[in-house]
Design an enzyme around this catalytic site. Structure first.
Site, mmCIF file in Angstrom:
data_model
loop_
_atom_site.group_PDB
_atom_site.id
_atom_site.type_symbol
_atom_site.label_atom_id
_atom_site.label_comp_id
_atom_site.label_asym_id
_atom_site.label_seq_id
_atom_site.Cartn_x
_atom_site.Cartn_y
_atom_site.Cartn_z
ATOM 1 N N CYS A 38 -5.062 2.251 -13.302
ATOM 2 C CA CYS A 38 -3.990 2.235 -14.292
ATOM 3 C C CYS A 38 -3.104 3.458 -14.147
ATOM 4 O O CYS A 38 -3.470 4.441 -13.502
ATOM 5 C CB CYS A 38 -4.572 2.271 -15.716
ATOM 6 S SG CYS A 38 -5.727 0.944 -16.090
ATOM 7 N N CYS A 42 -1.396 3.863 -19.856
ATOM 8 C CA CYS A 42 -1.857 2.489 -20.097
ATOM 9 C C CYS A 42 -2.225 2.288 -21.567
ATOM 10 O O CYS A 42 -2.955 3.106 -22.144
ATOM 11 C CB CYS A 42 -3.068 2.167 -19.221
ATOM 12 S SG CYS A 42 -3.596 0.439 -19.373
ATOM 13 N N ARG A 67 -8.215 -2.696 -8.212
ATOM 14 C CA ARG A 67 -7.070 -3.580 -8.347
ATOM 15 C C ARG A 67 -6.111 -3.030 -9.409
ATOM 16 O O ARG A 67 -6.523 -2.342 -10.343
ATOM 17 C CB ARG A 67 -7.521 -4.989 -8.766
ATOM 18 C CG ARG A 67 -8.446 -5.658 -7.783
ATOM 19 C CD ARG A 67 -8.709 -7.100 -8.197
ATOM 20 N NE ARG A 67 -9.089 -7.223 -9.602
ATOM 21 C CZ ARG A 67 -10.324 -7.079 -10.068
ATOM 22 N NH1 ARG A 67 -11.312 -6.783 -9.217
ATOM 23 N NH2 ARG A 67 -10.590 -7.227 -11.348
ATOM 24 N N CYS A 69 -3.913 -2.742 -12.657
ATOM 25 C CA CYS A 69 -4.018 -3.225 -14.033
ATOM 26 C C CYS A 69 -2.865 -4.186 -14.341
ATOM 27 O O CYS A 69 -1.713 -3.906 -14.007
ATOM 28 C CB CYS A 69 -3.973 -2.029 -14.992
ATOM 29 S SG CYS A 69 -3.866 -2.483 -16.731
ATOM 30 N N ASP A 443 31.549 27.158 -6.953
ATOM 31 C CA ASP A 443 32.246 26.007 -7.522
ATOM 32 C C ASP A 443 33.119 26.440 -8.708
ATOM 33 O O ASP A 443 32.688 27.227 -9.562
ATOM 34 C CB ASP A 443 31.207 24.976 -7.984
ATOM 35 C CG ASP A 443 31.843 23.741 -8.578
ATOM 36 O OD1 ASP A 443 32.241 22.867 -7.801
ATOM 37 O OD2 ASP A 443 31.955 23.671 -9.815
#
Length: 493
Positions: A38, A42, A67, A69, A443
């Protein structure tokens, strides 16, 4: 050091328990009891600390057998801000992998861009990210595949091709392994895929770390837009993109939780590359909390940071294009620079068809600019020489301003060209190379802001003062510019 945060177990556990979205992308939490990984934020009830394992990349978690989430979609979290702020080998490699170089040229191609052996790169990436270049590219392919499965009605065979898979079988196996669902099951979960808005148009969400101040980000891109290549239309910034396999048109619209991105591509294989460029252009992988916390320590900047937290550095979709534009913009107004550049685009850019707006051309390739007759340019002679010399160096590959460029080397190479002084080089470093510490001390807008705020007036003294803003001086520049009343600081009405 946040870069190795996954090794600081106590800090990671605290971040997971508080569901702290600031750490999404910095590390990934794998849960031993469920076999999933996760993002820190989560929404599911956090597991016991002894069941958590922490990884530095989604690829490392996948490689360890976890795997993704289905609730928090960790593969879709903003990228680690570390890769945007690091100038070393691993940082450069990660930017190139995000740009899709492995899908196009393999690991040997990645090594060639970086000037190291494949073995050195494998070793460094494994040491820092727990995964080698192929695994990292595979994780990105899986993420691109999920995006297309869930947000388009493209046939699965087209998606496999667009996401960079070598075969339908590899596509099916990878999706099932990473998400524990088949491609078809993934699509059913979101209601059989949302209908495409138009043929070849893909709409997706680009997540970012909050807060995000869109004013100067979209204001700058709109105010400096080159006619034909860029436009502001209907509350969105639109532009043409020159991509490895073809071209595209993108529309980017700021929202409270994500940027809505609509892409029209001539070749779907360019999808991951186009997304990567859009995230880069909008600086969406920045860590605004870390930047703001540091800049807030300067009492002069603090009220401006508090007023507009989450300022990003507006970047560019193409480094070589921006370098040319920076030279054209030397010592002229924004309006004049747009006019001059628009003429070049009309004369040398490849024409494109835009069915939804007024975009007409791709920005000219360096090769086309290198062959231009300097006498046809309506610039002072010195600037004509600078422009044609720069274009020739870019066309010959003598200067690399791409995602994997070495920032220090690029500065040296640019400095060797005639007519490129500190302002132009630092502007290119800030907006093309993406160096978060680039600082344009000379600049005019920065110097005017310094006078207004009581900061040191000379560039040398201002550079000394700016040491306190390191390594985020490019962000300090955005706050300094915002003290002036210029169109770059506001989104068009």
């Amino acid at each position: 050091m946040l870069g190795h945060m996954h090794e600081d177990v106590e800090r990671c556990v605290r971040a997971v328990r508080s569901k702290d979205a600031r750490f999404d992308g910095w590390f990934f939490t794998a849960v031993l009891t469920t076999g999933i990984y996760c993002r820190p934020s989560c929404p599911v009830v956090p597991p016991k600390a002894e069941n958590m394992r922490f990884y530095p990349s989604a690829a490392a978690a996948q490689q360890a057998g976890f795997r993704a989430c289905k609730r928090c979609r960790p593969d879709a979290s903003p990228g680690s801000p570390q890769w945007n702020e690091r100038a070393d080998l691993v940082g450069r490699a990660m930017r190139l992998i995000a740009d899709g170089v492995i899908d196009r040229e393999g690991v040997p191609g990645l090594a060639a861009h970086l000037g190291y052996s494949t073995r050195q790169i494998e070793r460094q990436l494994n040491a820092e990210l727990g995964a080698g270049p192929l695994a990292l590219a595979r994780a990105q392919r899986a993420q691109t595949a999920r995006l297309l499965i869930e947000t388009s009605t493209l046939p699965m065979s087209d998606i496999a091709f667009a996401a960079g898979f070598a075969s339908i079988r590899t596509f099916n196996d990878t999706v099932r392994e990473v998400f524990a669902l088949s491609p078809t099951e993934l699509r059913h979960r979101v209601g059989r895929g949302r209908p495409a808005e138009a043929s070849g148009t893909i709409t997706l969400r680009l997540p970012y770390r909050a807060p995000l101040c869109p004013d100067n980000l979209f204001g700058h891109l709109a105010a400096t837009a080159v006619p034909g290549v860029e436009e502001w239309r209907g509350g969105a910034y639109r532009r043409t993109l020159r991509l490895p396999h073809g071209h595209g048109i993108v529309s980017l619209r700021p929202g409270p939780e994500h940027v809505t991105c609509r892409l029209s591509l001539t070749d779907l294989r360019d999808l991951a590359n186009a997304i990567s460029r859009c995230r880069w252009m909008l600086d969406l992988d920045a860590d605004p909390v870390a930047v703001d916390d540091l800049l807030r320590r300067d009492p002069v900047l603090a009220p401006y940071v508090d007023k507009s937290p989450g300022r990003r550095v507006p970047r560019t979709a193409d480094g070589a294009e921006f370098a040319v534009r920076a030279v054209i913009g030397q010592q002229v107004s924004t309006a004049a620079a747009r006019t001059h550049t628009g003429r070049l685009v009309g004369a040398l850019g490849d024409p494109v068809t835009d069915t939804e707006g007024g975009l007409t051309h791709l920005f000219p390739a360096s090769e086309a600019l290198a062959e231009i007759d300097p006498a046809t340019l309506a610039f002072p002679r010195a600037r004509r020489v600078t422009l044609t010399t720069l274009a020739a160096a870019l066309a010959a590959g003598e200067i690399d301003l791409g995602p994997g460029s070495d920032w220090a080397e690029a500065r040296v190479r640019l400095g060797d060209l005639p007519g490129l002084g500190p302002w132009t080089i630092e502007t290119i470093a800030m907006r093309a190379l993406g160096d978060p510490d680039a600082f344009t001390a000379t600049d005019l807008g920065v110097r005017a802001a310094a006078r207004h705020l009581g900061l040191p007036g000379t560039p040398a003294a201002l550079i000394r003062h700016s040491a306190a803003w390191r390594p985020w001086r490019a962000y300090a520049v955005q706050h300094l510019w915002a003290t002036g009343d210029h169109a770059i600081n506001r989104i068009p009405a």
